[in-house]
Motif scaffolding. Structure first.
Motif, mmCIF file in Angstrom:
data_model
loop_
_atom_site.group_PDB
_atom_site.id
_atom_site.type_symbol
_atom_site.label_atom_id
_atom_site.label_comp_id
_atom_site.label_asym_id
_atom_site.label_seq_id
_atom_site.Cartn_x
_atom_site.Cartn_y
_atom_site.Cartn_z
ATOM 1 N N VAL A 2 0.860 -1.182 0.000
ATOM 2 C CA VAL A 2 0.000 0.000 0.000
ATOM 3 C C VAL A 2 0.894 1.228 0.000
ATOM 4 N N GLN A 3 0.626 2.139 -0.899
ATOM 5 C CA GLN A 3 1.376 3.398 -0.931
ATOM 6 C C GLN A 3 0.477 4.501 -0.368
ATOM 7 N N LEU A 4 1.065 5.325 0.474
ATOM 8 C CA LEU A 4 0.332 6.422 1.110
ATOM 9 C C LEU A 4 1.032 7.735 0.795
ATOM 10 N N VAL A 5 0.269 8.717 0.346
ATOM 11 C CA VAL A 5 0.828 10.019 0.010
ATOM 12 C C VAL A 5 0.001 11.102 0.697
ATOM 13 N N GLU A 6 0.684 11.879 1.553
ATOM 14 C CA GLU A 6 0.010 12.949 2.282
ATOM 15 C C GLU A 6 0.093 14.265 1.512
#
Length: 124
Positions: A2-6
């Motif tokens: 899972v990639q998370l980008v804020e």
């Protein structure tokens, strides 16, 4: 994976508001609990807020309860953190995290995936 980008961090005066967003991609459907943590130099990561898979149950640190609101949109695979009445002590790098369980949700090691973080600076 899972990639998370804020996104959404920035500079704001005390008393102001900011809205952080975290976009999940990859095996996003496997993301159960979503959370926000924050960290300042020389200190450990601090739990800010978490939300259950359904989005119906939020959890907050005492220091932000009543000022911050966490929400999620499972159709868009995003989780948001609305931050109001910001204080200088809220200044930190805020990171999004994804995990599988609500057990020990305030503990960073519980989470499997992390974003890079976004800086929030609150001036006095």
């Amino acid at each position: 994976q899972v990639q998370l980008v804020e996104s959404g961090g920035g500079l704001v005066q005390a008393g102001g508001s900011l809205r952080l967003s975290c976009a999940a991609s990859g095996r996003a459907s496997s993301s159960g609990v979503m959370a926000w943590f924050r960290q300042t130099p020389g200190k450990e990561r601090e739990f800010v807020a978490a939300i259950s898979r359904s989005g119906l149950t939020p959890y907050y640190a005492d220091s932000v309860s009543g000022r911050f609101t966490i929400s999620r949109d499972n159709a868009r695979n995003t989780v948001n953190l609305q931050m109001n009445s910001l204080k200088p002590e809220d200044t930190a790098v805020y990171s999004c995290a994804a995990g599988r369980t609500l057990i020990r949700l305030r503990v960073p090691a519980t989470y499997d995936y992390w974003g890079q973080g976004t800086q929030v600076t609150v001036s006095s």
